[in-house]
Design a protein around this motif. Structure first.
Motif, PDB file in Angstrom:
ATOM      1  N   LYS A 183      25.900 -63.617  -4.035  1.00  0.00           N
ATOM      2  CA  LYS A 183      24.847 -62.910  -4.770  1.00  0.00           C
ATOM      3  C   LYS A 183      24.775 -61.450  -4.325  1.00  0.00           C
ATOM      4  N   GLN A 184      24.953 -61.227  -3.015  1.00  0.00           N
ATOM      5  CA  GLN A 184      24.976 -59.845  -2.523  1.00  0.00           C
ATOM      6  C   GLN A 184      26.138 -59.074  -3.129  1.00  0.00           C
ATOM      7  N   ALA A 185      27.303 -59.736  -3.195  1.00  0.00           N
ATOM      8  CA  ALA A 185      28.488 -59.083  -3.756  1.00  0.00           C
ATOM      9  C   ALA A 185      28.273 -58.743  -5.228  1.00  0.00           C
ATOM     10  N   ILE A 186      27.613 -59.644  -5.955  1.00  0.00           N
ATOM     11  CA  ILE A 186      27.318 -59.376  -7.371  1.00  0.00           C
ATOM     12  C   ILE A 186      26.414 -58.154  -7.507  1.00  0.00           C
ATOM     13  N   ASP A 187      25.465 -58.005  -6.592  1.00  0.00           N
ATOM     14  CA  ASP A 187      24.589 -56.825  -6.628  1.00  0.00           C
ATOM     15  C   ASP A 187      25.381 -55.527  -6.463  1.00  0.00           C
ATOM     16  N   LEU A 188      26.494 -55.608  -5.721  1.00  0.00           N
ATOM     17  CA  LEU A 188      27.310 -54.414  -5.485  1.00  0.00           C
ATOM     18  C   LEU A 188      28.245 -54.104  -6.649  1.00  0.00           C
ATOM     19  N   MET A 189      28.223 -54.924  -7.690  1.00  0.00           N
ATOM     20  CA  MET A 189      29.108 -54.732  -8.832  1.00  0.00           C
ATOM     21  C   MET A 189      28.536 -53.764  -9.877  1.00  0.00           C
ATOM     22  N   GLN A 190      27.363 -53.216  -9.620  1.00  0.00           N
ATOM     23  CA  GLN A 190      26.704 -52.413 -10.653  1.00  0.00           C
ATOM     24  C   GLN A 190      27.538 -51.217 -11.132  1.00  0.00           C
ATOM     25  N   PRO A 191      28.180 -50.441 -10.251  1.00  0.00           N
ATOM     26  CA  PRO A 191      28.997 -49.328 -10.755  1.00  0.00           C
ATOM     27  C   PRO A 191      30.140 -49.814 -11.649  1.00  0.00           C
ATOM     28  N   GLN A 192      30.771 -50.912 -11.255  1.00  0.00           N
ATOM     29  CA  GLN A 192      31.880 -51.492 -12.030  1.00  0.00           C
ATOM     30  C   GLN A 192      31.407 -51.931 -13.418  1.00  0.00           C
ATOM     31  N   ILE A 193      30.238 -52.585 -13.465  1.00  0.00           N
ATOM     32  CA  ILE A 193      29.689 -53.067 -14.729  1.00  0.00           C
ATOM     33  C   ILE A 193      29.282 -51.893 -15.616  1.00  0.00           C
ATOM     34  N   THR A 194      28.725 -50.857 -15.001  1.00  0.00           N
ATOM     35  CA  THR A 194      28.357 -49.656 -15.756  1.00  0.00           C
ATOM     36  C   THR A 194      29.575 -49.064 -16.457  1.00  0.00           C
ATOM     37  N   THR A 195      30.674 -48.957 -15.727  1.00  0.00           N
ATOM     38  CA  THR A 195      31.905 -48.396 -16.305  1.00  0.00           C
ATOM     39  C   THR A 195      32.412 -49.243 -17.464  1.00  0.00           C
TER      40      THR A 195
ATOM     41  N   LEU B 166      30.774 -51.472 -19.376  1.00  0.00           N
ATOM     42  CA  LEU B 166      29.874 -51.464 -20.531  1.00  0.00           C
ATOM     43  C   LEU B 166      29.940 -50.125 -21.271  1.00  0.00           C
ATOM     44  N   SER B 167      30.123 -49.051 -20.523  1.00  0.00           N
ATOM     45  CA  SER B 167      30.254 -47.729 -21.152  1.00  0.00           C
ATOM     46  C   SER B 167      31.502 -47.666 -22.030  1.00  0.00           C
ATOM     47  N   GLN B 168      32.560 -48.348 -21.582  1.00  0.00           N
ATOM     48  CA  GLN B 168      33.812 -48.360 -22.343  1.00  0.00           C
ATOM     49  C   GLN B 168      33.740 -49.306 -23.542  1.00  0.00           C
ATOM     50  N   LEU B 169      33.165 -50.482 -23.335  1.00  0.00           N
ATOM     51  CA  LEU B 169      33.149 -51.520 -24.365  1.00  0.00           C
ATOM     52  C   LEU B 169      32.103 -51.264 -25.449  1.00  0.00           C
ATOM     53  N   LYS B 170      30.971 -50.718 -25.046  1.00  0.00           N
ATOM     54  CA  LYS B 170      29.856 -50.443 -25.966  1.00  0.00           C
ATOM     55  C   LYS B 170      29.454 -51.672 -26.800  1.00  0.00           C
ATOM     56  N   PRO B 171      29.175 -52.818 -26.154  1.00  0.00           N
ATOM     57  CA  PRO B 171      28.755 -54.006 -26.907  1.00  0.00           C
ATOM     58  C   PRO B 171      27.336 -53.826 -27.438  1.00  0.00           C
ATOM     59  N   HIS B 172      26.974 -54.665 -28.397  1.00  0.00           N
ATOM     60  CA  HIS B 172      25.598 -54.668 -28.879  1.00  0.00           C
ATOM     61  C   HIS B 172      24.678 -55.411 -27.927  1.00  0.00           C
ATOM     62  N   PHE B 173      25.203 -56.495 -27.322  1.00  0.00           N
ATOM     63  CA  PHE B 173      24.397 -57.350 -26.443  1.00  0.00           C
ATOM     64  C   PHE B 173      25.213 -57.756 -25.214  1.00  0.00           C
ATOM     65  N   VAL B 174      24.493 -58.010 -24.117  1.00  0.00           N
ATOM     66  CA  VAL B 174      25.080 -58.682 -22.957  1.00  0.00           C
ATOM     67  C   VAL B 174      24.277 -59.962 -22.710  1.00  0.00           C
ATOM     68  N   PHE B 175      24.965 -61.099 -22.767  1.00  0.00           N
ATOM     69  CA  PHE B 175      24.388 -62.360 -22.312  1.00  0.00           C
ATOM     70  C   PHE B 175      24.624 -62.447 -20.803  1.00  0.00           C
ATOM     71  N   PHE B 176      23.567 -62.573 -20.011  1.00  0.00           N
ATOM     72  CA  PHE B 176      23.743 -62.548 -18.571  1.00  0.00           C
ATOM     73  C   PHE B 176      22.978 -63.691 -17.908  1.00  0.00           C
TER      74      PHE B 176
ATOM     75  N   ILE C 100      22.201 -50.617 -24.619  1.00  0.00           N
ATOM     76  CA  ILE C 100      22.698 -51.982 -24.878  1.00  0.00           C
ATOM     77  C   ILE C 100      21.567 -52.976 -24.640  1.00  0.00           C
ATOM     78  N   LYS C 101      21.405 -53.921 -25.529  1.00  0.00           N
ATOM     79  CA  LYS C 101      20.366 -54.941 -25.406  1.00  0.00           C
ATOM     80  C   LYS C 101      20.866 -56.087 -24.529  1.00  0.00           C
ATOM     81  N   THR C 102      19.918 -56.740 -23.831  1.00  0.00           N
ATOM     82  CA  THR C 102      20.289 -57.795 -22.885  1.00  0.00           C
ATOM     83  C   THR C 102      19.591 -59.110 -23.232  1.00  0.00           C
TER      84      THR C 102
END
Length: 463
Positions: free
Chosen positions: A95-107, A109-119, A135-137
């Protein structure tokens, strides 16, 4: 025909489940159904999970898998990309490692530009991050809605002792759901912080408060009152996927199992399995084994054990002396992976003794098995009460209030209740209810409409 957003382009969604296959599988099932409606899916997961995801995700032009890098955390070995290979302590570090993924996810999502993220539940930071990108979540819960309604609501912030958890929150819509002491004690974990990080409860609460809408793997027919209760708690749209009935496997049952099962009469075999990440204690294995022996029925038991243990050795230590010799012609104990859906579908299998995992409940019902519920942790306890109480489609093994102990007699009684029940009044008995739910789940028109309605809900949110 493609489902389109407000700009006329096909709707594009990202799927971002937690790295546990009990979470990944429902996200895959939902992805496959959305692709049929022309929705483009980008599926996020860690590299070691991808080959298994590929075996079930229909890789069409509408679907792609995107590998994620899990940041290095001290104590979390590299290459372990799902909880199935982790100790509980490692899973907390994940869970800690997932928290550190935010910069990676930002990049991404910026590239993909989806309408929604199911999380999923662990990514409590995602709604804010995605909102900044326009992007809507959608917080997609892989659990029965009754579990979220009982535990994951704002009143639990100040009501989470054992005594509190034995009682449902104010306004909860059912008297069938109340926890025993040992069950409530197990749920204390949900409110615990590890390494100074947010608890599971804090993560889920932030997910639910911050997301655009909530998506639940259920339907009003099965859990309508709990869906309505969640709407009152969070005051936002709740979309339903339906129960996501699994498609029949395309492969065939191994001869080893088809030959063994083929010896027995139709609907006479007990299949007993607890999934890959639910483990019985030595005492529980002993009482279960003795109980199955006393039923006089043929049985196949699957037992798994924590990572870095030898299943064959553990089974040898746990089974009663002389047990395998006494049941030689009618009992098998297996450890490791098994073709569960195909075994449940075999004509000889008539009873399913299992941990009450939500997906397993659906598998048991659609394969016309009588359900014996033996929950061992977490949401399984609440699922069991939903099935045995509200749905009246199975029976729960009796347990001691404080310790959770069950004996061989409790196993026998539960099995006999479902296997030897005589229908006295149609529509009232467990067997009649089980059959009614089976017909509902196998009605393709009904199940397809759940997804069609979900797609319409996504379009409405995208305006």
């Amino acid at each position: 025909m493609a489902s389109t957003g407000d700009s006329g382009e096909a709707l594009h969604v990202v799927m971002f489940p937690y790295f546990a296959f009990g979470h990944i599988s429902p996200f895959v099932q939902l992805s496959n159904r959305l692709c049929v409606h022309g929705i483009k899916v980008s599926f996020f997961s860690a590299p070691a999970n991808i080959s298994r995801i590929k075996s079930t995700l229909k890789l069409t032009p509408q679907a792609q898998i995107i590998p994620l890098h899990i940041p290095q955390i001290e104590g979390l070995p590299q290459g372990l990309d799902s909880t199935s290979d982790m100790t509980p302590a490692m899973a907390e570090l994940l869970k800690q490692a997932i928290d550190l993924m935010q910069p990676q996810i930002t990049t991404l999502l910026s590239q993909l530009k989806p309408h929604f993220v199911f999380f999923d539940f662990a990514q409590h930071w995602l709604p804010k991050l995605a909102s900044q990108l326009g992007i809507k979540t959608l917080r997609f819960s892989v659990f029965a809605t009754v579990s979220d309604a009982y535990l994951m609501v704002p009143p639990r912030q100040d009501s989470n002792t054992i005594d509190d958890l034995m009682r449902p929150p104010n306004g909860f819509p059912s008297r069938n759901i109340a926890l025993k002491e040992f069950e409530a004690r197990d749920f204390l974990y949900v409110f615990m912080s590890f390494h100074g990080k947010p608890s599971v409860y804090e993560r889920v609460l932030e997910c639910l408060n911050s997301c655009t809408a909530i998506v639940n793997k259920t339907c009003n027919e099965m859990e309508g009152p709990y869906v309505d209760f969640m709407r009152t708690q969070y005051q936002k749209p709740i979309l339903l996927t339906g129960p996501l009935v699994p498609e029949p496997p395309s492969d065939e049952l191994d001869h080893k199992w088809s030959d063994w099962l083929g010896q027995f009469q139709a609907k006479s075999v007990i299949f007993c399995s607890f999934g890959s990440e639910t483990f019985l204690s030595k005492e529980q294995i002993r009482e279960l084994a003795l109980g199955l022996e006393l039923t006089g029925l043929p049985f196949l038991v699957v037992l798994n054990f924590p990572a870095n243990t030898n299943g064959e050795i553990e089974i040898g230590r746990a089974l009663p002396d002389g047990f395998m010799e006494r049941v030689e012609n009618r009992g098998v104990v297996h450890t490791g992976w098994i073709q569960q859906q195909l075994i449940l579908a075999h004509k000889s299998v008539g009873c399913y003794v299992f941990h009450s995992g939500y997906s397993s409940v659906i598998e048991g019902l659609v394969n016309d098995c009588q359900l014996v519920l033996l929950p061992l942790k977490g949401d399984q306890y609440i699922n069991s009460k939903l099935v045995a109480g509200d749905m009246r489609a199975g029976v729960e093994v009796k347990r001691r209030e404080e310790s959770g102990h069950f004996g061989k007699e409790d196993v026998v009684e539960a099995v006999k209740t479902v296997m030897m029940e005589v229908d006295k009044e149609p529509g009232v008995s467990i067997r009649a209810n089980q059959n009614r739910w089976r017909e509902f789940l196998l009605n393709h028109e009904i199940q397809n409409k759940f997804i069609a309605d979900l797609v319409e809900g996504l379009k409405a949110l995208n305006v």
